[in-house]
Design an enzyme around this catalytic site. Structure first.
Site, PDB file in Angstrom:
ATOM      1  N   GLY A  95       0.790  -1.230   0.000  1.00 57.54           N
ATOM      2  CA  GLY A  95       0.000   0.000   0.000  1.00 57.54           C
ATOM      3  C   GLY A  95       0.820   1.277   0.000  1.00 57.54           C
ATOM      4  O   GLY A  95       0.333   2.332   0.404  1.00 57.54           O
ATOM      5  N   HIS A 102       9.531   6.377   4.122  1.00 57.01           N
ATOM      6  CA  HIS A 102       9.012   6.920   5.387  1.00 57.01           C
ATOM      7  C   HIS A 102       8.678   5.788   6.334  1.00 57.01           C
ATOM      8  O   HIS A 102       8.246   4.714   5.921  1.00 57.01           O
ATOM      9  CB  HIS A 102       7.780   7.795   5.146  1.00 57.01           C
ATOM     10  N   LEU A 103       8.865   6.048   7.613  1.00 56.57           N
ATOM     11  CA  LEU A 103       8.424   5.125   8.657  1.00 56.57           C
ATOM     12  C   LEU A 103       7.101   5.625   9.192  1.00 56.57           C
ATOM     13  O   LEU A 103       6.937   6.815   9.447  1.00 56.57           O
ATOM     14  CB  LEU A 103       9.406   5.094   9.833  1.00 56.57           C
TER      15      LEU A 103
HETATM   16  P1  AMP Z   1       2.266   4.961   2.409  1.00 56.57           P
HETATM   17  O1  AMP Z   1       0.941   4.350   2.102  1.00 56.57           O
HETATM   18  O2  AMP Z   1       3.138   4.093   3.257  1.00 56.57           O
HETATM   19  O3  AMP Z   1       2.964   5.487   1.168  1.00 56.57           O
HETATM   20  O4  AMP Z   1       1.939   6.195   3.356  1.00 56.57           O
HETATM   21  C1  AMP Z   1       1.809   7.507   2.918  1.00 56.57           C
HETATM   22  C2  AMP Z   1       1.137   8.246   4.026  1.00 56.57           C
HETATM   23  O5  AMP Z   1       1.295   9.629   3.782  1.00 56.57           O
HETATM   24  C3  AMP Z   1      -0.363   7.978   4.142  1.00 56.57           C
HETATM   25  O6  AMP Z   1      -0.640   7.425   5.433  1.00 56.57           O
HETATM   26  C4  AMP Z   1      -0.991   9.356   3.942  1.00 56.57           C
HETATM   27  O7  AMP Z   1      -2.111   9.575   4.760  1.00 56.57           O
HETATM   28  C5  AMP Z   1       0.168  10.283   4.293  1.00 56.57           C
HETATM   29  N1  AMP Z   1       0.117  11.597   3.683  1.00 56.57           N
HETATM   30  C6  AMP Z   1      -0.139  11.909   2.395  1.00 56.57           C
HETATM   31  N2  AMP Z   1      -0.059  13.237   2.199  1.00 56.57           N
HETATM   32  C7  AMP Z   1       0.263  13.779   3.393  1.00 56.57           C
HETATM   33  C8  AMP Z   1       0.492  15.120   3.854  1.00 56.57           C
HETATM   34  N3  AMP Z   1       0.414  16.171   3.040  1.00 56.57           N
HETATM   35  N4  AMP Z   1       0.789  15.300   5.158  1.00 56.57           N
HETATM   36  C9  AMP Z   1       0.863  14.245   6.017  1.00 56.57           C
HETATM   37  N5  AMP Z   1       0.675  12.975   5.630  1.00 56.57           N
HETATM   38  C10 AMP Z   1       0.376  12.742   4.351  1.00 56.57           C
END
Ligand code: AMP
Ligand code: ZN
Length: 121
Positions: A95, A102-103
């Site tokens: 996902g 990122h962690l």
């Molecule tokens: P992943 O699915 O591991 O790529 O996680 C990406 C995460 O980034 C998701 O949990 C999103 O909710 C979060 N996300 C996306 N855009 C932002 C934003 N502008 N600020 C903070 N979190 C974000």
């Protein structure tokens, strides 16, 4: 991926807003915009590293640092004692939607068991 179009590089550069949970010369931490737990903080390197699978030996120090910052953030958010999870989503099946390493630091409540799938939630 073109890092000039990277959402998290924009956050690192202050072009997009984020909550400042933690910051140092190697990484920043901020609240996830769409939290899936009471505590849901993202820890990201300032450097644009795309995927865990693309990291090399030269990233070992940075990866170790990110993990330790995850622990520090959990402590700061008050979830260290009761427990928390530090997760990296790598690729489509996990996902991953943002292609900047990122962690996820998840806690503040009882979490789902690890490894659940769409078929076996
Ligand atoms: P992943 O699915 O591991 O790529 O996680 C990406 C995460 O980034 C998701 O949990 C999103 O909710 C979060 N996300 C996306 N855009 C932002 C934003 N502008 N600020 C903070 N979190 C974000
Ligand atoms: Zn980036």
């Amino acid at each position: 991926m073109d890092k000039s179009k990277c959402l998290f590089c924009d956050i690192v550069q202050g072009k997009l807003p984020s909550t400042n949970i933690y910051s140092d010369d190697q990484c920043i931490a901020f609240n996830d915009i769409n939290p899936v737990a009471n505590v849901h903080v993202l820890v990201i390197p300032r450097e644009h590293v795309t995927y865990l699978t693309e990291t090399t030996k030269q990233h070992e120090k940075l990866l170790g640092h990110l993990m330790r910052v995850g622990a520090r953030v959990a402590n700061q958010m008050g979830t260290a004692e009761d427990g928390y999870r530090v997760t990296v989503n790598q690729g489509a099946n996990a996902g991953q939607i943002v292609d900047h390493l990122h962690l996820h630091v998840l806690g503040g409540e009882q979490l789902n068991s690890l490894g659940t799938t769409l078929e076996n939630p």
